[in-house]
Design a protein around this motif. Sequence first.
Motif, PDB file in Angstrom:
ATOM      1  N   LEU A  19      76.481  18.756  21.359  1.00 41.53           N
ATOM      2  CA  LEU A  19      77.636  19.630  21.575  1.00 41.53           C
ATOM      3  C   LEU A  19      77.272  20.928  22.290  1.00 41.53           C
ATOM      4  O   LEU A  19      78.139  21.759  22.546  1.00 41.53           O
ATOM      5  CB  LEU A  19      78.305  19.959  20.230  1.00 41.53           C
ATOM      6  N   GLU A  20      75.994  21.094  22.594  1.00 41.75           N
ATOM      7  CA  GLU A  20      75.488  22.284  23.293  1.00 41.75           C
ATOM      8  C   GLU A  20      75.773  23.575  22.520  1.00 41.75           C
ATOM      9  O   GLU A  20      76.008  24.637  23.101  1.00 41.75           O
ATOM     10  CB  GLU A  20      76.044  22.361  24.714  1.00 41.75           C
ATOM     11  N   VAL A  21      75.726  23.497  21.197  1.00 41.23           N
ATOM     12  CA  VAL A  21      75.995  24.655  20.350  1.00 41.23           C
ATOM     13  C   VAL A  21      75.042  25.795  20.679  1.00 41.23           C
ATOM     14  O   VAL A  21      75.460  26.952  20.812  1.00 41.23           O
ATOM     15  CB  VAL A  21      75.901  24.265  18.854  1.00 41.23           C
ATOM     16  N   ASP A  30      79.329  33.141  19.957  1.00 46.98           N
ATOM     17  CA  ASP A  30      78.455  33.240  18.794  1.00 46.98           C
ATOM     18  C   ASP A  30      79.171  33.191  17.448  1.00 46.98           C
ATOM     19  O   ASP A  30      78.590  33.495  16.413  1.00 46.98           O
ATOM     20  CB  ASP A  30      77.590  34.503  18.887  1.00 46.98           C
ATOM     21  N   THR A  31      80.427  32.788  17.451  1.00 47.36           N
ATOM     22  CA  THR A  31      81.158  32.578  16.200  1.00 47.36           C
ATOM     23  C   THR A  31      81.659  31.136  16.178  1.00 47.36           C
ATOM     24  O   THR A  31      81.768  30.491  17.223  1.00 47.36           O
ATOM     25  CB  THR A  31      82.369  33.527  16.073  1.00 47.36           C
ATOM     26  N   ILE A  35      82.849  28.878  19.473  1.00 48.00           N
ATOM     27  CA  ILE A  35      82.211  27.582  19.764  1.00 48.00           C
ATOM     28  C   ILE A  35      83.258  26.477  19.737  1.00 48.00           C
ATOM     29  O   ILE A  35      83.310  25.628  20.633  1.00 48.00           O
ATOM     30  CB  ILE A  35      81.076  27.290  18.767  1.00 48.00           C
ATOM     31  N   ALA A  36      84.112  26.484  18.709  1.00 47.78           N
ATOM     32  CA  ALA A  36      85.160  25.466  18.596  1.00 47.78           C
ATOM     33  C   ALA A  36      86.085  25.506  19.803  1.00 47.78           C
ATOM     34  O   ALA A  36      86.439  24.460  20.362  1.00 47.78           O
ATOM     35  CB  ALA A  36      85.953  25.671  17.305  1.00 47.78           C
ATOM     36  N   LEU A  49      79.104  22.561  10.547  1.00 49.91           N
ATOM     37  CA  LEU A  49      77.891  22.222  11.288  1.00 49.91           C
ATOM     38  C   LEU A  49      77.007  23.452  11.473  1.00 49.91           C
ATOM     39  O   LEU A  49      75.807  23.412  11.193  1.00 49.91           O
ATOM     40  CB  LEU A  49      78.238  21.619  12.651  1.00 49.91           C
ATOM     41  N   CYS A  50      77.579  24.540  11.928  1.00 49.82           N
ATOM     42  CA  CYS A  50      76.787  25.752  12.185  1.00 49.82           C
ATOM     43  C   CYS A  50      76.199  26.309  10.896  1.00 49.82           C
ATOM     44  O   CYS A  50      75.033  26.739  10.875  1.00 49.82           O
ATOM     45  CB  CYS A  50      77.623  26.796  12.904  1.00 49.82           C
ATOM     46  N   ASP A  51      76.959  26.291   9.814  1.00 46.04           N
ATOM     47  CA  ASP A  51      76.428  26.786   8.541  1.00 46.04           C
ATOM     48  C   ASP A  51      75.327  25.873   8.006  1.00 46.04           C
ATOM     49  O   ASP A  51      74.372  26.342   7.385  1.00 46.04           O
ATOM     50  CB  ASP A  51      77.542  26.968   7.524  1.00 46.04           C
TER      51      ASP A  51
END
Length: 97
Positions: A19-21, A30-31, A35-36, A49-51
């Motif tokens: 997802l290229e996060v 950066d939040t 990203i969503a 996912l990020c957490d």
Amino acid sequence: MSLMQGALGAAALKAAIDLEVFTHIAHGADTAEKIAAAKSLPLRSTRILCDALVALRVLGKSGGRYTLPPAVQIMLVKGSPGYVGGMAAVIGNAMLW
């Protein structure tokens, strides 16, 4: 148990690479909300996912903003000279799993 749960961390890392996060965070998204929005993803799953990546120490988090540790900046941001994210397609190949 840690061996069996190791697959969960690998799956989260592969999803973030796909997802290229890391690249989005490096470029200012950066939040979880940013990203969503950048990837047209549901906010809740993006945050989960990020957490999870924070818990795995792949991302940092402060005040709702995600940060990249130096090694992640070098290895998992597309365009970086040390980018190794393409290996996720090889190592995370469904045939190997």
